[in-house]
Enzyme design. Structure first.
Site, PDB file in Angstrom:
ATOM      1  N   HIS A 204      -4.918  -8.336   2.565  1.00  0.00           N
ATOM      2  CA  HIS A 204      -5.467  -7.012   2.884  1.00  0.00           C
ATOM      3  C   HIS A 204      -4.852  -5.968   1.977  1.00  0.00           C
ATOM      4  O   HIS A 204      -3.758  -6.153   1.437  1.00  0.00           O
ATOM      5  CB  HIS A 204      -5.229  -6.648   4.358  1.00  0.00           C
ATOM      6  CG  HIS A 204      -3.801  -6.280   4.684  1.00  0.00           C
ATOM      7  ND1 HIS A 204      -3.309  -5.012   4.533  1.00  0.00           N
ATOM      8  CD2 HIS A 204      -2.766  -7.026   5.149  1.00  0.00           C
ATOM      9  CE1 HIS A 204      -2.037  -4.979   4.908  1.00  0.00           C
ATOM     10  NE2 HIS A 204      -1.687  -6.195   5.275  1.00  0.00           N
ATOM     11  N   CYS A 205      -5.605  -4.871   1.782  1.00  0.00           N
ATOM     12  CA  CYS A 205      -5.093  -3.750   1.000  1.00  0.00           C
ATOM     13  C   CYS A 205      -4.997  -2.536   1.906  1.00  0.00           C
ATOM     14  O   CYS A 205      -4.909  -2.667   3.120  1.00  0.00           O
ATOM     15  CB  CYS A 205      -5.975  -3.491  -0.212  1.00  0.00           C
ATOM     16  SG  CYS A 205      -7.680  -3.065   0.197  1.00  0.00           S
ATOM     17  N   ALA A 206      -5.051  -1.347   1.330  1.00  0.00           N
ATOM     18  CA  ALA A 206      -4.889  -0.135   2.125  1.00  0.00           C
ATOM     19  C   ALA A 206      -6.018   0.064   3.120  1.00  0.00           C
ATOM     20  O   ALA A 206      -5.830   0.699   4.156  1.00  0.00           O
ATOM     21  CB  ALA A 206      -4.805   1.082   1.200  1.00  0.00           C
TER      22      ALA A 206
ATOM     23  N   ARG B 183      -2.345  -3.170  -5.855  1.00  0.00           N
ATOM     24  CA  ARG B 183      -2.679  -3.010  -4.437  1.00  0.00           C
ATOM     25  C   ARG B 183      -1.466  -3.036  -3.513  1.00  0.00           C
ATOM     26  O   ARG B 183      -1.312  -2.148  -2.662  1.00  0.00           O
ATOM     27  CB  ARG B 183      -3.698  -4.087  -4.047  1.00  0.00           C
ATOM     28  CG  ARG B 183      -4.059  -4.124  -2.588  1.00  0.00           C
ATOM     29  CD  ARG B 183      -5.194  -5.113  -2.336  1.00  0.00           C
ATOM     30  NE  ARG B 183      -4.968  -6.383  -2.975  1.00  0.00           N
ATOM     31  CZ  ARG B 183      -4.216  -7.353  -2.469  1.00  0.00           C
ATOM     32  NH1 ARG B 183      -3.620  -7.169  -1.316  1.00  0.00           N
ATOM     33  NH2 ARG B 183      -4.064  -8.495  -3.103  1.00  0.00           N
TER      34      ARG B 183
END
Length: 677
Positions: free
Chosen positions: A27-29, A125
């Site tokens: 997952h990223c932001a 990321r």
């Protein structure tokens, strides 16, 4: 809240095809980033219709991004706890399990250029969190400089201890940025991330710095070594990580596996640190300086033109992930020039984007469109307070035809103002309301972002953000939902009127035209029974060979082992959804119960073969009306289980939903009882 996150997480995993279809998850932001074995198994329409999901973006042939906004980490943590997901996690704190490169969504037919951009994206990321925190600390210090409390650019020796500590808080992120990039880039490639971090770290040690100043030439092993300042550099650690990947790969071929843990990192450091100091580091600095000089030349030729080009490009770069190289150049500019000329114009794109979303929220409030209002509000808050555009981009901009027609004029108008004032950034920040003081001139930047924001906002308010067909469909859906809610109570009252009149007459009274109100299925204390929509044997949901249905993740109810071949409406209802494949139908009964009839397990893969649909979405049906006809023999011949879950999908609104097994259930057999809170 936790329960809702858990339920949504289970829903997402189910709709991407289950744990068995997930190769990896990170997952990223703002986004859950799935790598799937078979992308076609993901039900993107179902994911997109969930109110907690801001958008769905396919990536390459195997990747799928599910945009969740700022709370993405909560959903990630819930998903990796689910059965079958324990070995799929690839979070920022997880080490690689093999030395193979992770190509993400770019495989086979895609070019090395595609992977290069993905490499940059996945390298930066994980660092975004630290960069965002540091950018807000910088903003605090710039504000202090604005109010005359301290000189932001003054040498550290002249700063009071309090401000020295505050400067250390943000400088730690940028000075040691090469170490972070060395780790994340190495992990992306499949090399050891800690060795990847140690290589650029060696060039930041006091021992290396004591060799001389940047630009000096010293002789090591009899060879000339050009010294450079590697603090805050981006390209040297990227090149070092690429070199490390190939060195590790070669060493693992010649060193016995039993001693690789000792000798692979030993020889990797022995080879890569000198190689980086002598060759890759200076070359990386040259690349960064070259790109920066080119943009600086364009800026020198005409800051006005560059200020328009940047915000007009960003709406097309961000969806593809191609904006990451520019982020690297921003950091490079600050390290070399002491200022950056990209971030200011970039703010015009961000605020034009937020203006579109603010306009969507205004229109949604006017239309009483709760779902879009929630999506827009989440995107707006993430943007204005955090400077993050992805929730707005994927939740709104990429979903409707006219949004870019409203966005680009705002980008252009804001860019013109940025060009007039020749806005520059004094530090790397995320362009939000909180970081306006980091731009110079601050007033010119504030005017620029305001022009961008309100240009796009008013275009949406006055001309809408959808095409005619999109708007008509949305308004029709909203009207149908309101009509269904309004019709439920009057219908129940009308059905009770004759009985009430008869009772009054029998008592010797006078019947009145107004009947006593009758409880719907959702009213407190109401007990409602539902008949079977399919003929067959009714069994408990736990007997369904699918964990999502068997554990009632989508709602309580009953399962039918069909003996017939027709699905009928168990009561008067509106069709909420009917799958094109014909394997499922969703109803909202006039009494308020929402029902899902799912014919068979995994039958969606038949692509509609063996099914005939007799109704359409938003159609109102009466009890006994034929909804779907299916061919049991054909479906079984293809190897699919025909057991049919019948679920009350709004189960949380009831005190209890109980299924009643029956050896032979006909269309008049009661199979489900609901009791309202």
């Amino acid at each position: 809240m936790a329960t809702n996150v858990a339920q949504t997480s289970e829903f997402i995993l189910d709709k991407v095809g289950g744990a068995s279809n997930v190769a990896s998850l990170t997952h990223c932001a703002t986004r859950l980033r799935f790598q799937l074995h078979d992308q076609s198994k993901a039900d993107q329409s179902a994911l997109d219709s969930n109110t907690d999901v801001l958008g769905v973006v396919p990536q390459g042939s195997t990747g799928l991004q599910v945009v969740m906004g700022g709370g993405v980490a909560n959903y990630y943590q819930e998903i990796v706890k689910l059965p079958g997901m324990g070995d799929k996690a690839g979070a920022d704190d997880a080490a690689p399990k093999t030395n193979k490169k992770d190509y993400g969504g770019v495989r086979g037919k895609y070019s090395w250029v595609d992977y290069s951009f993905e490499f940059l994206s996945d390298t930066f990321r994980p660092i975004l969190w630290a960069l965002l925190g540091a950018s807000l600390i910088i903003t605090m210090l710039v504000l202090a400089d604005t109010f005359g409390w301290q000189d932001f650019r003054a040498p550290m020796a002249e700063q009071p201890p309090t401000y020295q500590l505050l400067h250390a808080m943000w400088r730690s992120v940028f000075y040691f940025l090469p170490v972070m990039i060395g780790a994340t880039a190495s992990r992306k490639l499949g090399a050891n991330e800690w060795v990847g971090a140690a290589i650029p770290a060696a060039l930041l040690t006091p021992e290396f710095l004591a060799m001389g100043k940047a630009g000096d030439v010293v002789h090591v092993f009899g060879l000339p070594l050009v010294l450079n300042d590697y603090g805050a550099q981006v390209f040297p650690p990227l090149l070092a990580a690429i070199g490390l990947y190939w060195v590790e790969k070669g060493l693992k071929r010649i060193i016995p596996e039993a001693v690789q843990m000792v000798f692979v990192p030993f020889f990797s450091l022995l080879i890569m640190i000198p190689l980086t100091a002598f060759l890759l580091g200076p070359f990386g600095i040259g690349i960064g300086n070259g790109i920066s000089d080119f943009l600086k030349a364009v800026n020198g030729f005409s800051p006005f033109i560059l200020a328009i080009i940047i915000p007009m490009l960003y709406p097309f770069l961000v969806p593809l992930g191609l904006h990451w190289p520019l982020n690297a150049i921003m950091v490079q500019n600050l390290a070399v020039l002491g200022y950056d000329f990209i971030q200011g114009p970039m703010g015009a794109w961000n605020f034009a984007c937020f203006g579109v979303v603010a306009g969507v929220m205004f229109v949604s409030m006017r239309e009483k469109n709760v779902q879009m209002r929630q999506v827009a509000l989440g995107g707006l808050l993430a943007g204005l307070l955090g400077g993050i555009s992805e929730p707005s981009l994927y939740g709104v901009l990429l979903r409707f035809k006219k949004t870019y027609m409203r966005l680009l004029p705002g980008c252009f108008a804001g860019g013109v103002v940025m060009g007039i004032f020749n806005v520059k950034a004094s530090a790397f920040v995320f362009t939000s309301l909180l970081t306006i003081p980091a731009m110079s001139p601050m007033g010119g930047y504030a005017i620029g972002v305001a022009v961008a924001f309100f240009t796009s906002f008013f275009l949406v308010v006055f001309f809408d953000y959808r095409g005619k067909e999109e708007k008509a469909e949305v308004l029709a859906n909203l009207a149908a939902a309101r009509e269904t809610e309004e019709e439920a109570a009057p219908a129940a009252v009308e059905s009770a009127a004759p009985a009430a009149a008869a009772a009054t007459a029998a008592a010797g009274g006078v019947a009145t035209a107004v009947a006593a109100p009758v409880k719907t299925a959702l009213e407190a204390g109401a007990v409602t029974t539902l008949t079977s929509p399919v003929e067959g044997k009714a069994v408990a949901l736990s007997e369904v060979p699918d964990p999502i249905f068997a554990t009632a993740k989508l709602g309580e109810g009953v399962a039918i082992e069909p003996t017939g071949n027709v699905v009928v409406a168990p009561a008067a209802a509106t069709v909420l959804t009917v799958q094109k494949s014909g394997h499922a139908v969703g109803l909202r009964l006039d009494n308020g119960i929402e029902l899902l009839v799912h014919i068979g397990i995994d039958t969606v893969q038949l692509g509609g073969e063996g099914f005939e649909v007799h109704v359409a979405k938003k159609q109102h049906v009466e009890k006994g009306d034929k909804l779907i006809t299916f061919d049991p023999s054909f479906i079984k011949s293809k190897g699919y289980n025909l057991i049919t879950p019948v679920l009350v999908t709004n189960t949380p609104k009831f005190a209890s939903v109980v299924g009643h097994p029956a050896a032979q259930a006909g269309f008049d057999t009661e199979v489900i009882t609901t009791t309202a809170n």
